[in-house]
Design an enzyme around this catalytic site. Sequence first.
Site, PDB file in Angstrom:
ATOM      1  CG  ASP A 151      -3.069 -11.836 -12.824  1.00  0.00           C
ATOM      2  OD1 ASP A 151      -3.768 -12.621 -12.753  1.00  0.00           O
ATOM      3  OD2 ASP A 151      -1.787 -11.922 -11.839  1.00  0.00           O
ATOM      4  NE  ARG A 167      -3.716  -2.558   0.170  1.00  0.00           N
ATOM      5  CZ  ARG A 167      -4.100  -2.654  -1.282  1.00  0.00           C
ATOM      6  NH1 ARG A 167      -4.650  -2.207  -1.923  1.00  0.00           N
ATOM      7  NH2 ARG A 167      -4.807  -3.717  -1.472  1.00  0.00           N
ATOM      8  CG  HIS A 176      -5.979 -13.276  -7.995  1.00  0.00           C
ATOM      9  ND1 HIS A 176      -4.499 -13.408  -8.099  1.00  0.00           N
ATOM     10  CD2 HIS A 176      -6.171 -12.028  -8.908  1.00  0.00           C
ATOM     11  CE1 HIS A 176      -4.177 -11.939  -8.659  1.00  0.00           C
ATOM     12  NE2 HIS A 176      -5.102 -12.063  -9.744  1.00  0.00           N
ATOM     13  CE1 TYR A 228      -1.017  -5.326  -6.258  1.00  0.00           C
ATOM     14  CE2 TYR A 228      -1.560  -5.735  -3.970  1.00  0.00           C
ATOM     15  CZ  TYR A 228      -0.946  -6.126  -4.846  1.00  0.00           C
ATOM     16  OH  TYR A 228      -0.922  -7.274  -4.978  1.00  0.00           O
ATOM     17  CG  ASP A 243      -7.640  -8.010 -10.324  1.00  0.00           C
ATOM     18  OD1 ASP A 243      -7.116  -9.283  -9.875  1.00  0.00           O
ATOM     19  OD2 ASP A 243      -6.687  -7.210 -10.118  1.00  0.00           O
ATOM     20  CG  HIS A 268       1.162 -12.725 -11.587  1.00  0.00           C
ATOM     21  ND1 HIS A 268       1.303 -11.339 -11.110  1.00  0.00           N
ATOM     22  CD2 HIS A 268       3.084 -12.765 -10.970  1.00  0.00           C
ATOM     23  CE1 HIS A 268       1.897 -10.362 -10.962  1.00  0.00           C
ATOM     24  NE2 HIS A 268       3.209 -11.351 -10.874  1.00  0.00           N
ATOM     25  CG  HIS A 287      -1.153  -3.381 -11.070  1.00  0.00           C
ATOM     26  ND1 HIS A 287      -2.183  -4.348 -10.049  1.00  0.00           N
ATOM     27  CD2 HIS A 287      -0.292  -4.951 -10.880  1.00  0.00           C
ATOM     28  CE1 HIS A 287      -2.159  -5.087  -9.810  1.00  0.00           C
ATOM     29  NE2 HIS A 287      -0.623  -5.853 -10.664  1.00  0.00           N
ATOM     30  CD  GLU A 317       0.081  -7.847 -12.520  1.00  0.00           C
ATOM     31  OE1 GLU A 317      -0.730  -8.455 -12.236  1.00  0.00           O
ATOM     32  OE2 GLU A 317       0.899  -7.879 -11.559  1.00  0.00           O
ATOM     33  CG  HIS A 349       3.920  -6.855  -7.668  1.00  0.00           C
ATOM     34  ND1 HIS A 349       3.303  -5.759  -8.042  1.00  0.00           N
ATOM     35  CD2 HIS A 349       3.002  -7.341  -8.315  1.00  0.00           C
ATOM     36  CE1 HIS A 349       1.834  -5.528  -8.395  1.00  0.00           C
ATOM     37  NE2 HIS A 349       1.918  -6.876  -8.589  1.00  0.00           N
ATOM     38  CG  HIS A 362      -5.166  -9.309 -13.457  1.00  0.00           C
ATOM     39  ND1 HIS A 362      -3.204  -8.992 -13.175  1.00  0.00           N
ATOM     40  CD2 HIS A 362      -4.932  -9.799 -12.570  1.00  0.00           C
ATOM     41  CE1 HIS A 362      -3.804  -8.795 -12.050  1.00  0.00           C
ATOM     42  NE2 HIS A 362      -4.889  -8.529 -11.946  1.00  0.00           N
ATOM     43  CD  GLU A 415       0.207 -12.440  -8.562  1.00  0.00           C
ATOM     44  OE1 GLU A 415       0.769 -10.659  -8.224  1.00  0.00           O
ATOM     45  OE2 GLU A 415      -0.792 -11.591  -9.292  1.00  0.00           O
TER      46      GLU A 415
END
Length: 277
Positions: free
Chosen positions: A176, A37, A226, A70, A224, A211, A107, A142, A67, A179, A256
């Site tokens: 992904d 975050r 998972h 986000y 989105d 992913h 992203h 991604e 990664h 995704h 993930e």
Amino acid sequence: MIYIGSHISSAKGYEAMGKQARKLGADTFAFFTRNPRGGNAKAINPEDVEKFQIMARESHFGKLVAHAPYTLNPCGLKPEVRDFAFRAFREDLERMEAIPGNYYNFHPGSHVGQGTEKGIALIAELLNACLSREQRTTVLLETMAGKGSEVGGSFSELREILDRVELSEKMGVCLDTCHIWDAGYDIVEDLDGVLEEFDRIIGLDRLKAIHINDSMNPKGSRKDRHAKIGEGCIGAEALKRVAAHPRLAGLPFVLETPNDDAGWAGEIAMLRAAAGE
């Protein structure tokens, strides 16, 4: 050959992540460069890095897939959001040089009403400002589900970004499965066709990591969400075919899925078996 692992907490450093990966039966892993975050990144311990690199060589690890947080959104509307993206991106690329030759995945961002074309221009602006000829890290865009104002919900949008990057040799793509399924690409009934489309628009030489996740939603939902392997709308058999596909051999695969250690270990074993290992 398949390199497969899961996301692992980076809180205890590289050596601890490597040990955790081996415990799960993995030979690669993903980790966040800082809190997902946002916020500041922890200092890197050179001794920890050295111990990890020895372990990685001895265990024949594949490339790692770091990664970005986000909250990194280079095409955000607010200046402070874009400022954080530039600062964190530069810092993360510098930190990645401690473990050279790996991947840094992010992203692409959400244009929040500015329009896809503006979003693409701003993402390319970030990349052109932050990439350097000297870096040994490959940056990965991604594939996204296309929810809301996300950029990257189609292969063509990713190609438009890549076409604007001056140091394009430093760039690749992370695909992904959740995704692209949510974005409308049918990897259940037409995996070969999806890969051929990716190759035609972007080029499979740009595909550097996978992913591998199931999806809670039907194809084209653009949501989105998972799911564990075999507990979603893609299904275990389709994802086994992804893991075993010859055009994806040698790439790092990262889970993930919403799982625990025992669940990830089981998924890793299942997908490794599907790939004939």
